[in-house]
Motif scaffolding. Structure first.
Motif, PDB file in Angstrom:
ATOM      1  N   ILE A   1       0.812  -1.224   0.000  1.00 33.62           N
ATOM      2  CA  ILE A   1       0.000   0.000   0.000  1.00 33.62           C
ATOM      3  C   ILE A   1       0.839   1.264   0.000  1.00 33.62           C
ATOM      4  O   ILE A   1       0.408   2.287  -0.508  1.00 33.62           O
ATOM      5  CB  ILE A   1      -0.993   0.024   1.185  1.00 33.62           C
ATOM      6  CG1 ILE A   1      -0.270  -0.009   2.530  1.00 33.62           C
ATOM      7  CG2 ILE A   1      -1.996  -1.088   1.061  1.00 33.62           C
ATOM      8  CD1 ILE A   1      -1.172   0.184   3.739  1.00 33.62           C
ATOM      9  N   PHE A   2       2.045   1.222   0.540  1.00 32.87           N
ATOM     10  CA  PHE A   2       2.876   2.422   0.584  1.00 32.87           C
ATOM     11  C   PHE A   2       3.445   2.738  -0.791  1.00 32.87           C
ATOM     12  O   PHE A   2       3.566   3.897  -1.163  1.00 32.87           O
ATOM     13  CB  PHE A   2       3.983   2.272   1.624  1.00 32.87           C
ATOM     14  CG  PHE A   2       3.423   2.056   2.999  1.00 32.87           C
ATOM     15  CD1 PHE A   2       2.775   3.087   3.664  1.00 32.87           C
ATOM     16  CD2 PHE A   2       3.489   0.820   3.611  1.00 32.87           C
ATOM     17  CE1 PHE A   2       2.221   2.894   4.912  1.00 32.87           C
ATOM     18  CE2 PHE A   2       2.935   0.615   4.866  1.00 32.87           C
ATOM     19  CZ  PHE A   2       2.307   1.652   5.511  1.00 32.87           C
ATOM     20  N   VAL A   3       3.772   1.722  -1.548  1.00 30.65           N
ATOM     21  CA  VAL A   3       4.270   1.926  -2.909  1.00 30.65           C
ATOM     22  C   VAL A   3       3.123   2.336  -3.825  1.00 30.65           C
ATOM     23  O   VAL A   3       3.213   3.315  -4.561  1.00 30.65           O
ATOM     24  CB  VAL A   3       4.951   0.640  -3.432  1.00 30.65           C
ATOM     25  CG1 VAL A   3       5.339   0.803  -4.890  1.00 30.65           C
ATOM     26  CG2 VAL A   3       6.155   0.289  -2.584  1.00 30.65           C
ATOM     27  N   VAL A   4       2.014   1.596  -3.762  1.00 31.12           N
ATOM     28  CA  VAL A   4       0.909   1.802  -4.704  1.00 31.12           C
ATOM     29  C   VAL A   4       0.136   3.084  -4.421  1.00 31.12           C
ATOM     30  O   VAL A   4      -0.166   3.854  -5.327  1.00 31.12           O
ATOM     31  CB  VAL A   4      -0.047   0.585  -4.692  1.00 31.12           C
ATOM     32  CG1 VAL A   4      -1.244   0.821  -5.587  1.00 31.12           C
ATOM     33  CG2 VAL A   4       0.690  -0.676  -5.119  1.00 31.12           C
ATOM     34  N   TYR A   5      -0.191   3.350  -3.149  1.00 26.91           N
ATOM     35  CA  TYR A   5      -1.090   4.468  -2.839  1.00 26.91           C
ATOM     36  C   TYR A   5      -0.408   5.693  -2.249  1.00 26.91           C
ATOM     37  O   TYR A   5      -0.947   6.784  -2.320  1.00 26.91           O
ATOM     38  CB  TYR A   5      -2.218   3.995  -1.920  1.00 26.91           C
ATOM     39  CG  TYR A   5      -3.054   2.958  -2.602  1.00 26.91           C
ATOM     40  CD1 TYR A   5      -3.875   3.299  -3.672  1.00 26.91           C
ATOM     41  CD2 TYR A   5      -2.999   1.630  -2.226  1.00 26.91           C
ATOM     42  CE1 TYR A   5      -4.619   2.350  -4.342  1.00 26.91           C
ATOM     43  CE2 TYR A   5      -3.740   0.673  -2.881  1.00 26.91           C
ATOM     44  CZ  TYR A   5      -4.546   1.039  -3.942  1.00 26.91           C
ATOM     45  OH  TYR A   5      -5.275   0.101  -4.610  1.00 26.91           O
ATOM     46  N   ALA A   6       0.765   5.530  -1.649  1.00 29.93           N
ATOM     47  CA  ALA A   6       1.450   6.693  -1.081  1.00 29.93           C
ATOM     48  C   ALA A   6       2.678   7.070  -1.899  1.00 29.93           C
ATOM     49  O   ALA A   6       3.305   8.085  -1.624  1.00 29.93           O
ATOM     50  CB  ALA A   6       1.850   6.410   0.370  1.00 29.93           C
ATOM     51  N   GLY A   7       3.043   6.257  -2.880  1.00 29.36           N
ATOM     52  CA  GLY A   7       4.209   6.553  -3.705  1.00 29.36           C
ATOM     53  C   GLY A   7       5.494   6.568  -2.914  1.00 29.36           C
ATOM     54  O   GLY A   7       6.407   7.321  -3.205  1.00 29.36           O
ATOM     55  N   ASN A   8       5.574   5.715  -1.879  1.00 31.19           N
ATOM     56  CA  ASN A   8       6.712   5.762  -0.972  1.00 31.19           C
ATOM     57  C   ASN A   8       7.165   4.346  -0.623  1.00 31.19           C
ATOM     58  O   ASN A   8       6.737   3.769   0.359  1.00 31.19           O
ATOM     59  CB  ASN A   8       6.320   6.519   0.298  1.00 31.19           C
ATOM     60  CG  ASN A   8       7.488   6.736   1.228  1.00 31.19           C
ATOM     61  OD1 ASN A   8       8.581   6.253   1.002  1.00 31.19           O
ATOM     62  ND2 ASN A   8       7.251   7.473   2.289  1.00 31.19           N
ATOM     63  N   GLY A   9       8.046   3.811  -1.421  1.00 31.16           N
ATOM     64  CA  GLY A   9       8.570   2.481  -1.151  1.00 31.16           C
ATOM     65  C   GLY A   9       9.637   2.450  -0.083  1.00 31.16           C
ATOM     66  O   GLY A   9      10.109   1.385   0.293  1.00 31.16           O
ATOM     67  N   SER A  10      10.031   3.609   0.446  1.00 31.42           N
ATOM     68  CA  SER A  10      11.097   3.640   1.447  1.00 31.42           C
ATOM     69  C   SER A  10      10.599   3.256   2.835  1.00 31.42           C
ATOM     70  O   SER A  10      11.405   3.079   3.745  1.00 31.42           O
ATOM     71  CB  SER A  10      11.740   5.023   1.494  1.00 31.42           C
ATOM     72  OG  SER A  10      10.837   5.976   2.018  1.00 31.42           O
ATOM     73  N   LEU A  11       9.307   3.122   3.022  1.00 28.51           N
ATOM     74  CA  LEU A  11       8.775   2.785   4.340  1.00 28.51           C
ATOM     75  C   LEU A  11       8.912   1.303   4.689  1.00 28.51           C
ATOM     76  O   LEU A  11       9.016   0.955   5.856  1.00 28.51           O
ATOM     77  CB  LEU A  11       7.306   3.186   4.438  1.00 28.51           C
ATOM     78  CG  LEU A  11       7.054   4.664   4.691  1.00 28.51           C
ATOM     79  CD1 LEU A  11       5.602   5.011   4.452  1.00 28.51           C
ATOM     80  CD2 LEU A  11       7.454   5.025   6.103  1.00 28.51           C
ATOM     81  N   VAL A  12       8.860   0.443   3.703  1.00 28.37           N
ATOM     82  CA  VAL A  12       8.935  -0.986   3.964  1.00 28.37           C
ATOM     83  C   VAL A  12      10.073  -1.606   3.178  1.00 28.37           C
ATOM     84  O   VAL A  12      10.211  -1.302   2.013  1.00 28.37           O
ATOM     85  CB  VAL A  12       7.637  -1.718   3.601  1.00 28.37           C
ATOM     86  CG1 VAL A  12       6.845  -2.101   4.784  1.00 28.37           C
ATOM     87  CG2 VAL A  12       6.816  -0.980   2.617  1.00 28.37           C
ATOM     88  N   PRO A  13      10.865  -2.411   3.792  1.00 20.69           N
ATOM     89  CA  PRO A  13      10.849  -2.728   5.215  1.00 20.69           C
ATOM     90  C   PRO A  13      11.407  -1.572   6.031  1.00 20.69           C
ATOM     91  O   PRO A  13      12.191  -0.768   5.522  1.00 20.69           O
ATOM     92  CB  PRO A  13      11.741  -3.968   5.321  1.00 20.69           C
ATOM     93  CG  PRO A  13      12.704  -3.831   4.185  1.00 20.69           C
ATOM     94  CD  PRO A  13      11.948  -3.135   3.078  1.00 20.69           C
ATOM     95  N   PRO A  14      11.032  -1.498   7.310  1.00 17.67           N
ATOM     96  CA  PRO A  14      11.559  -0.417   8.155  1.00 17.67           C
ATOM     97  C   PRO A  14      13.074  -0.527   8.304  1.00 17.67           C
ATOM     98  O   PRO A  14      13.629  -1.621   8.188  1.00 17.67           O
ATOM     99  CB  PRO A  14      10.872  -0.636   9.507  1.00 17.67           C
ATOM    100  CG  PRO A  14       9.866  -1.697   9.314  1.00 17.67           C
ATOM    101  CD  PRO A  14      10.111  -2.362   8.010  1.00 17.67           C
ATOM    102  N   ARG A  15      13.718   0.595   8.555  1.00 15.52           N
ATOM    103  CA  ARG A  15      15.177   0.599   8.714  1.00 15.52           C
ATOM    104  C   ARG A  15      15.612  -0.147   9.961  1.00 15.52           C
ATOM    105  O   ARG A  15      16.663  -0.767   9.984  1.00 15.52           O
ATOM    106  CB  ARG A  15      15.697   2.031   8.784  1.00 15.52           C
ATOM    107  CG  ARG A  15      15.551   2.792   7.493  1.00 15.52           C
ATOM    108  CD  ARG A  15      16.104   4.172   7.634  1.00 15.52           C
ATOM    109  NE  ARG A  15      15.427   4.842   8.750  1.00 15.52           N
ATOM    110  CZ  ARG A  15      15.266   6.134   8.864  1.00 15.52           C
ATOM    111  NH1 ARG A  15      15.748   6.920   7.959  1.00 15.52           N
ATOM    112  NH2 ARG A  15      14.639   6.653   9.893  1.00 15.52           N
ATOM    113  N   GLN A  16      14.830  -0.039  11.036  1.00 14.47           N
ATOM    114  CA  GLN A  16      15.189  -0.653  12.309  1.00 14.47           C
ATOM    115  C   GLN A  16      13.996  -1.386  12.898  1.00 14.47           C
ATOM    116  O   GLN A  16      12.851  -1.070  12.593  1.00 14.47           O
ATOM    117  CB  GLN A  16      15.614   0.411  13.327  1.00 14.47           C
ATOM    118  CG  GLN A  16      16.940   1.064  13.057  1.00 14.47           C
ATOM    119  CD  GLN A  16      17.314   1.983  14.218  1.00 14.47           C
ATOM    120  OE1 GLN A  16      16.470   2.642  14.810  1.00 14.47           O
ATOM    121  NE2 GLN A  16      18.589   2.023  14.529  1.00 14.47           N
ATOM    122  N   THR A  17      14.297  -2.304  13.798  1.00 12.72           N
ATOM    123  CA  THR A  17      13.235  -2.955  14.557  1.00 12.72           C
ATOM    124  C   THR A  17      12.875  -2.055  15.734  1.00 12.72           C
ATOM    125  O   THR A  17      13.618  -1.120  16.070  1.00 12.72           O
ATOM    126  CB  THR A  17      13.694  -4.320  15.098  1.00 12.72           C
ATOM    127  OG1 THR A  17      14.755  -4.106  16.044  1.00 12.72           O
ATOM    128  CG2 THR A  17      14.156  -5.239  13.974  1.00 12.72           C
TER     129      THR A  17
END
Length: 194
Positions: free
Chosen positions: A50-66
């Motif tokens: 959903i972040f890539v398709v609807y928010a145009g932001n593939g940098s959210l997943v996977p998160p950088r840290q746990t």
């Protein structure tokens, strides 16, 4: 004998044409019965991250840290619980991306697909399952000490999240502050092109 042979070959040719026509008919019926994959922001169908398709932001997943790493560093965290096939989560992906635009360098933004939370009876405060309440979307804001300062279900407005982060970072309230500036994800550096 030639007449019988030619009659036999003619029957075989007719049989082959009949089999060919039946195969073409079956293929056509198969193609007609295939349902197209329709999905969109206003339905509960899966169409990808959903972040890539609807928010145009593939940098959210996977998160950088746990979450454990973030808490160990005494860094504020923003947990966003979601599923990829939820209308509400699809619509809310834009807000989560907006939180990253403003607070992504100072706080750890951790989107969590609830399907990836391991099923356990209990969770430690360093595990995301500890904060999940069973509904999506859900947002949780943790301060530098790991204390929950916001825990809400539904499409929480950006302004409410912004208010909590302003408290966490000891910033002026929105009413007394200048408007926050967005940072660009795709900035072009002229130094790299030289």
């Amino acid at each position: 004998m030639n007449g019988i042979k030619s009659l036999f070959l003619q029957k075989i040719a007719n049989w082959q044409r009949l089999v060919y026509k039946a195969l073409v008919l079956l293929v056509c019926l198969f193609i007609i019965n295939i349902q197209p994959a329709f999905a969109g922001i206003k339905d509960d169908n899966f169409d990808g991250n959903i972040f890539v398709v609807y928010a145009g932001n593939g940098s959210l997943v996977p998160p950088r840290q746990t979450l454990a790493q973030t808490l160990e560093e005494h860094k504020p965290a923003f947990l966003a619980f979601y599923v990829d096939d939820s209308k509400d989560c699809k619509e809310y992906a834009i807000t989560i991306s907006r939180v990253q635009e403003f607070y992504g360098k100072a706080a750890e933004i951790i989107p969590i697909s609830v399907d990836t939370i391991p099923a356990q009876k209990t969770y430690a405060p360093t595990e995301v399952g500890y904060y999940y309440s069973g509904a999506v979307p859900q947002v949780v804001v943790l301060d530098q000490s790991g204390k929950v300062v916001l825990n809400k279900q539904g499409q929480v407005p950006f302004e409410e999240i912004d208010d909590r982060f302003r408290e966490v970072f000891d910033l002026l309230p929105r009413t007394e502050s200048v408007q926050l500036k967005r940072r660009s994800f795709n900035e072009f550096s002229s130094e790299l092109s030289k």
